[in-house]
Design a protein around this motif. Structure first.
Motif, PDB file in Angstrom:
ATOM      1  N   PRO A  43       0.822  -1.224   0.000  1.00 47.42           N
ATOM      2  CA  PRO A  43       0.000   0.000   0.000  1.00 47.42           C
ATOM      3  C   PRO A  43       0.847   1.262   0.000  1.00 47.42           C
ATOM      4  CG  PRO A  43       0.108  -0.900   2.210  1.00 47.42           C
ATOM      5  CD  PRO A  43       0.838  -1.877   1.330  1.00 47.42           C
ATOM      6  N   ASN A  49      -4.201   1.213  -1.307  1.00 47.59           N
ATOM      7  CA  ASN A  49      -4.135   0.691  -2.690  1.00 47.59           C
ATOM      8  C   ASN A  49      -5.149   1.337  -3.617  1.00 47.59           C
ATOM      9  OD1 ASN A  49      -3.592  -2.289  -0.973  1.00 47.59           O
ATOM     10  ND2 ASN A  49      -2.041  -1.443  -2.346  1.00 47.59           N
ATOM     11  N   PHE A  50      -5.675   2.488  -3.221  1.00 45.84           N
ATOM     12  CA  PHE A  50      -6.647   3.148  -4.077  1.00 45.84           C
ATOM     13  C   PHE A  50      -6.065   3.534  -5.439  1.00 45.84           C
ATOM     14  CE2 PHE A  50      -9.620   4.411  -0.467  1.00 45.84           C
ATOM     15  CZ  PHE A  50     -10.627   3.573  -0.920  1.00 45.84           C
ATOM     16  N   ILE A  53      -7.228   1.085  -8.062  1.00 45.26           N
ATOM     17  CA  ILE A  53      -8.659   0.879  -8.258  1.00 45.26           C
ATOM     18  C   ILE A  53      -9.199   1.928  -9.223  1.00 45.26           C
ATOM     19  CG2 ILE A  53     -10.896   0.652  -7.158  1.00 45.26           C
ATOM     20  CD1 ILE A  53      -8.833  -1.463  -6.324  1.00 45.26           C
ATOM     21  N   PRO A  57     -14.345  -0.860 -10.085  1.00 45.84           N
ATOM     22  CA  PRO A  57     -13.528  -1.562  -9.084  1.00 45.84           C
ATOM     23  C   PRO A  57     -13.516  -3.077  -9.243  1.00 45.84           C
ATOM     24  CG  PRO A  57     -14.802   0.178  -8.039  1.00 45.84           C
ATOM     25  CD  PRO A  57     -15.290   0.078  -9.434  1.00 45.84           C
ATOM     26  N   LEU A  74      -5.838  -6.127   0.567  1.00 45.98           N
ATOM     27  CA  LEU A  74      -5.671  -4.758   0.090  1.00 45.98           C
ATOM     28  C   LEU A  74      -5.806  -3.789   1.248  1.00 45.98           C
ATOM     29  CD1 LEU A  74      -8.023  -4.944  -3.047  1.00 45.98           C
ATOM     30  CD2 LEU A  74      -5.531  -5.080  -3.079  1.00 45.98           C
ATOM     31  N   HIS A  75      -5.423  -2.538   1.001  1.00 45.01           N
ATOM     32  CA  HIS A  75      -5.708  -1.451   1.938  1.00 45.01           C
ATOM     33  C   HIS A  75      -6.528  -0.394   1.211  1.00 45.01           C
ATOM     34  CE1 HIS A  75      -2.364  -3.192   4.254  1.00 45.01           C
ATOM     35  NE2 HIS A  75      -2.903  -2.568   5.283  1.00 45.01           N
ATOM     36  N   PHE A  76      -7.696  -0.066   1.762  1.00 43.18           N
ATOM     37  CA  PHE A  76      -8.471   1.069   1.286  1.00 43.18           C
ATOM     38  C   PHE A  76      -8.269   2.171   2.316  1.00 43.18           C
ATOM     39  CE2 PHE A  76     -11.921  -1.349  -1.336  1.00 43.18           C
ATOM     40  CZ  PHE A  76     -10.944  -1.748  -2.227  1.00 43.18           C
ATOM     41  N   VAL A  81      -8.570  -4.744   3.910  1.00 40.90           N
ATOM     42  CA  VAL A  81      -9.622  -5.314   3.073  1.00 40.90           C
ATOM     43  C   VAL A  81      -9.155  -6.661   2.530  1.00 40.90           C
ATOM     44  CG1 VAL A  81     -11.077  -4.991   1.027  1.00 40.90           C
ATOM     45  CG2 VAL A  81     -10.362  -3.007   2.381  1.00 40.90           C
ATOM     46  N   LEU A 237     -17.027   4.195  -3.694  1.00 40.58           N
ATOM     47  CA  LEU A 237     -15.942   4.164  -2.724  1.00 40.58           C
ATOM     48  C   LEU A 237     -15.729   5.599  -2.246  1.00 40.58           C
ATOM     49  CD1 LEU A 237     -13.462   1.683  -4.474  1.00 40.58           C
ATOM     50  CD2 LEU A 237     -15.068   1.219  -2.623  1.00 40.58           C
ATOM     51  N   TRP A 242     -12.852   5.570   4.232  1.00 41.55           N
ATOM     52  CA  TRP A 242     -11.598   4.828   4.346  1.00 41.55           C
ATOM     53  C   TRP A 242     -10.466   5.665   4.926  1.00 41.55           C
ATOM     54  CZ3 TRP A 242     -13.745   0.503   3.738  1.00 41.55           C
ATOM     55  CH2 TRP A 242     -14.771   0.348   2.807  1.00 41.55           C
TER      56      TRP A 242
END
Length: 509
Positions: A43, A49-50, A53, A57, A74-76, A81, A237, A242
């Motif tokens: 991340p 990790n946006f 995306i 998504p 993942l990391h939002f 996540v 999102l 987040w």
């Protein structure tokens, strides 16, 4: 130009503070235990990790699953996540360990559009949600109640075909916008008659007195807009969900739109709402909790939005795919002529005798998942799934769009081939994890049976009563199949078609 040293120092302090606050709010930073997390990309600070995306998504995460496997971490923003992208992982999360993943995240959409998580979709796990689920199973969507509204669904399908006959007869209506002018009105009238006890909108393009609205027709555009907004905003999102310390900025403007919808989405009428009002007024002495008047509004909104958008969108995707393969139209028409005949319209009782039609519906739901990422869940406790750890508080997603394209489950998964379901005992009721259009487990869509009946009856009569083709000059390969992501995934561009009758208009009387 060189920045002043004092400004550089100030910016460095702000950046360090932001990074430190993000790390401190991370669920992983707070825990001393070392977890064996699923694989995933590294991340970035603050955003997680946006950066990976995109606007769709489910497709972005699909690409990540190709690299990292069928369970991806993942990391939002500052939240952890985990995404499942295979039937086996979906079975573990939604069936084997269902009790551990029954909770919902506290999102801005749930707060502002459902009156503080008072609906069935976003309400957190607990006594209120259990009571709401019980009401859906025993009161709102019981087999007896659905059967009692069969005439409503039949009435509105007849209104739909009357509108199409009128559109064909109109000199300037050679091209029909199927969803916006017809399917959405059908879905809205079915669900509002069931939930509110009255038809709110006139049938499009020539509906007669039988299809006339009991409410103001001028509100149709506003009502459709509200439904589209609710479905979109409940799937976005939102950065503030987040990265909590950015919430007050509302950088994307989503929260402002959610608040506007929350103020306008209230309904008062009869039928299913009567049941809810009785419960809200305390007529159920055995209830562990009360749903209250706010709960009635939230439930009603759930019923109307869920019953309107998904049906129209599924039928529109089905017609879209069939326009690219005329041989499927021919096969469906042959089955309908053989089973039903040219002397009447299709009824719900005919559906079980139409296996090819049912196969078309299943194939549409495989290729075009209305909810490609099932509504997110949250781990209530630490869990071990598939050899990996999922810490308490982790957001859990199931990418059913990827499962529908798994080459180990489906031969030529990118092709639209209804024949793959003929003779196969694969259902859509949450037990076959390779096909989960309505989810599975305790959080499965409670109204799935109603939605399935509507889709099958509507599509059957559209295929039985009319022939369909693309506008002049357009080829099958030129037809756009682009999507727009939200809580449901709709066509980006309206479906415009040429429609011609197969049956006589006198059957619509």
């Amino acid at each position: 130009m060189e920045l002043p040293p004092l400004l550089v120092t100030f910016l460095a302090i702000v950046l360090a503070t932001v990074i430190l606050r993000t790390l401190k709010s991370s669920t992983l930073f707070r825990r001393r235990r070392v977890y064996n997390l699923p694989p995933g990309p590294r991340p970035w600070p603050v955003i997680g990790n946006f950066n990976l995306i995109g606007a769709l998504p489910h497709r972005s995460i699909h690409e990540l699953s190709k690299k990292y496997g069928d369970l991806v971490h993942l990391h939002f923003g500052s939240y952890s996540v985990v995404v499942a992208s295979s039937a086996d992982m979906a079975r573990l999360l939604l069936k084997t360990h269902d009790l551990l993943f029954l909770d919902r995240p506290r999102t801005a959409a749930g707060k502002h559009t459902t009156y503080g998580y008072a609906d069935i979709t976003w309400s957190p796990y607990g006594a209120y949600w259990r009571h709401a689920r019980r009401i859906c199973a025993t009161q709102l969507f019981s087999p007896a109640r659905l059967a009692s509204f069969e005439h409503v669904r039949a009435d509105e399908v007849r209104a739909l075909v009357r509108g199409l006959f009128a559109a064909v007869a109109a000199p300037a209506a050679a091209v029909v916008r199927l969803n916006r002018d017809h399917l959405s009105t059908l879905s809205m009238n079915v669900i509002t008659r069931m939930v509110l006890g009255k038809r709110l909108f006139a049938a499009a393009a020539g509906g007669d007195g039988a299809a006339a609205a009991e409410g103001p027709v001028s509100s149709l555009a506003e009502f459709k807009w509200m439904m589209e907004e609710l479905m979109f905003l409940n799937g976005v999102l939102n950065a503030g969900d987040w990265i909590p310390w950015l919430d007050f900025l509302d950088l994307q403007g989503y929260v402002r739109r959610m608040k506007r919808i929350g103020k306008g989405a209230g309904f008062v009428a009869r039928d299913m709402v009567d049941v809810l009002m009785d419960l809200a007024d305390g007529d159920d002495p055995d209830a562990e909790v009360r749903i209250g008047r706010v709960g009635v509004k939230a439930f009603t909104q759930d019923l109307i939005v869920g019953g309107t958008d998904s049906t129209a969108t599924t039928v529109e995707w089905a017609i879209s795919e069939l326009l690219r393969k005329p041989e499927i139209f021919a096969a469906a028409a042959e089955e309908l002529d053989r089973v039903v005949g040219r002397g009447r319209w299709v009824t719900e009782k005919d559906i079980t005798e139409l296996p090819y039609l049912e196969a078309i519906v299943k194939e549409t739901m495989r290729v075009h998942r209305i909810v490609p990422l099932l509504v997110p869940r949250v781990a209530r406790e630490d869990a071990a799934v598939g050899g990996y750890d999922i810490p308490k508080g982790t957001l859990v997603l199931v990418n059913v769009w990827t499962i529908g394209r798994d080459p180990t489950l489906w031969d030529k998964p990118e092709e639209f081939t209804p024949e793959r379901f003929v003779g196969r005992k694969i259902d859509v009721k949450g037990q076959d994890f390779e096909l989960l259009p309505f989810g599975s487990g305790r959080r499965m869509c409670p109204g799935y049976n109603l939605g399935l009946k509507e889709v099958q009856l509507c599509l059957a009569n559209l295929l039985h009563g009319f022939t369909w083709s693309l506008p002049e000059g357009m080829k099958e390969e030129d037809m756009s199949m682009d999507e727009v992501f939200g809580l449901s995934t709709t066509r980006k561009f309206p479906l415009e078609v040429i429609v011609q009758p197969r049956l006589g208009s006198e059957l619509c009387a």
